[in-house]
Design an enzyme around this catalytic site. Structure first.
Site, mmCIF file in Angstrom:
data_model
loop_
_atom_site.group_PDB
_atom_site.id
_atom_site.type_symbol
_atom_site.label_atom_id
_atom_site.label_comp_id
_atom_site.label_asym_id
_atom_site.label_seq_id
_atom_site.Cartn_x
_atom_site.Cartn_y
_atom_site.Cartn_z
ATOM 1 N N TYR A 110 0.881 -1.177 0.000
ATOM 2 C CA TYR A 110 0.000 0.000 0.000
ATOM 3 C C TYR A 110 0.917 1.224 0.000
ATOM 4 O O TYR A 110 0.728 2.158 0.737
ATOM 5 C CB TYR A 110 -0.857 -0.061 1.273
ATOM 6 C CG TYR A 110 -2.093 0.806 1.329
ATOM 7 C CD1 TYR A 110 -3.062 0.757 0.330
ATOM 8 C CD2 TYR A 110 -2.311 1.656 2.414
ATOM 9 C CE1 TYR A 110 -4.204 1.532 0.414
ATOM 10 C CE2 TYR A 110 -3.457 2.428 2.507
ATOM 11 C CZ TYR A 110 -4.405 2.354 1.501
ATOM 12 O OH TYR A 110 -5.547 3.110 1.597
ATOM 13 N N HIS A 115 -2.393 7.637 -3.050
ATOM 14 C CA HIS A 115 -3.564 6.752 -3.031
ATOM 15 C C HIS A 115 -4.057 6.580 -1.594
ATOM 16 O O HIS A 115 -5.254 6.734 -1.316
ATOM 17 C CB HIS A 115 -3.201 5.392 -3.633
ATOM 18 C CG HIS A 115 -4.262 4.337 -3.465
ATOM 19 N ND1 HIS A 115 -5.454 4.358 -4.172
ATOM 20 C CD2 HIS A 115 -4.322 3.239 -2.667
ATOM 21 C CE1 HIS A 115 -6.193 3.304 -3.818
ATOM 22 N NE2 HIS A 115 -5.530 2.617 -2.899
#
Ligand code: CA
Length: 394
Positions: A110, A115
């Site tokens: 991640y 994002h």
């Protein structure tokens, strides 16, 4: 030169290892059989395999020697490859490409900070959009390897349960099917169970990179993910490009990563050009429509470097195997036209995209095709990551 490796077949020829050279594929099994690799310290039988794993497991030094030798064969005027052109080169239009790697384990990070920030803003509007651990460790979860498919494989819209209008769960096809623009790190050299990989040695374990589309069903994901994380909203399919670009081809495109503040713990500390600057784009086309570019991003937007992901993944003693894929997480830039998912591009469906044919999208419709591409130019150096595409079926 990019010179990516892939697995191809044609006519009656079984799947084997090839290298893409412009519009042709160099058949390494035949090149080996003709004796061109006789001076190298490897068994050319690694190129007669239906996956790259045996070649990827070899020492970096051997892989480098192979790449240098192929460059020499392609560029040296006396290299004699031209004399056997019709035996060793096949036009790419004649071949079928296969999943290039037998994927053992797949881990999804991640590491795209923009994002993560966007998702935080959307779903936790109060306070810091980044969770407290974000700048201290590369967050990840274990994904599913069995459903990783090669570019061009159709993606079936998943069914599952998700909240209906009255927040009670309903069952049906996902109404919020999305893509995620990621880079896939393909592991070559394995690591040993119980032995962490130091961050400064982590890149030795990277064979190369692929484009990675981590298809996601947002409605299924949102209902199921607490408290153990992503499951059926993610594991129905991920697509990778057919060509694996070796780590060596990325060298001219090294860049410094973002300033990491607070300073990470010592096992994650690195400096210098730990990141890569590869331009990425996402194109979308509806059924029968021309494609349109809906996002342009760059791998430099990753907060954590590939080496840091490997160091963190192994710090507890977890081992990596040849053929494992570590995906980076969605790579969004800072601007709205650089976001790496429809979740962000449409801000959770609130701002639909209008395509050139006049239709709009919040999430993907049946018949939509998503194509991701990657490339970089630096002076006279250029690499192409090719593309990863997939069409949604009902
Ligand atoms: Ca992902």
């Amino acid at each position: 030169m990019t010179l990516p490796y892939g697995i191809f077949s044609y006519d009656i020829a079984s799947p084997r290892v090839g290298v893409l050279v412009d519009e042709h594929i160099l058949d390494l099994e035949i090149v080996g059989l003709l004796g061109f690799f006789n001076d190298l310290p490897l068994d050319p039988a690694v190129f007669a395999k239906p996956v790259l794993n045996d070649f990827m497991a070899l020492d970096k030094a051997v892989q480098r020697a192979v790449r240098d030798h192929i460059i020499e064969l392609l560029t040296h005027p006396d290299a004699k490859l031209e004399a056997v052109h019709n035996q060793v080169f096949i036009h790419r239009s004649r071949v079928q490409m296969h999943l290039p790697v037998r994927v053992g384990d797949y881990t999804d990070f991640y590491a795209g900070i923009h994002h993560a920030t966007n998702v935080g803003r959307m779903f936790r509007p109060e306070g810091d959009p980044l969770l407290p651990n974000y700048r201290h460790l590369p967050v990840a979860y274990h994904g599913r390897a069995s459903s990783i498919v090669v570019s061009g494989t159709p993606i079936r819209r998943p069914q599952g349960q998700f909240p209906g209008p009255d927040q009670q769960p309903v069952f049906g096809p996902s109404k919020a099917l999305d893509f995620e623009l990621e880079l896939g790190i393909v592991i070559g050299k394995p690591s040993v169970l119980g032995q962490p990989v130091p961050v400064e040695l982590a890149e030795d374990h990277i064979f190369g990179f692929v484009l990675f589309n981590d298809w996601s069903a947002r409605d299924i994901q949102r209902w199921e993910y607490q408290p153990l994380g992503p499951f059926l909203g993610k594991n129905f399919g991920s697509s990778i490009s057919a060509w694996v670009v070796p780590m060596e081809a990325f060298e001219p495109f090294r860049v410094e990563g973002p300033v990491q503040e607070p300073t990470p713990l010592p096992y994650l500390r690195t400096s210098g050009q730990t990141h890569f600057g590869i331009d990425l784009e996402v194109a979308l086309s509806g059924p029968g429509s021309e494609e349109t570019i809906i996002s342009r991003s760059n791998t430099r937007h990753l907060y954590w470097s590939p080496a840091q992901m490997i160091a963190h993944h192994t710090v507890n003693g977890c081992n990596l195997n040849t053929g494992d894929i570590l995906a980076t997480g969605t790579i969004s830039g800072t601007e709205p036209n650089s976001y790496g998912s429809l979740l962000e591009l449409t801000w959770n469906g609130k701002q639909p995209l209008t395509l050139p044919d006049g239709t709009t999208r919040t999430f993907l419709q049946d018949g939509d095709t998503v194509i991701m591409r990657g490339m970089a130019v630096s002076g006279d150096q250029r690499i192409e990551l090719g593309e990863v595409s997939g069409t949604i079926g009902g």
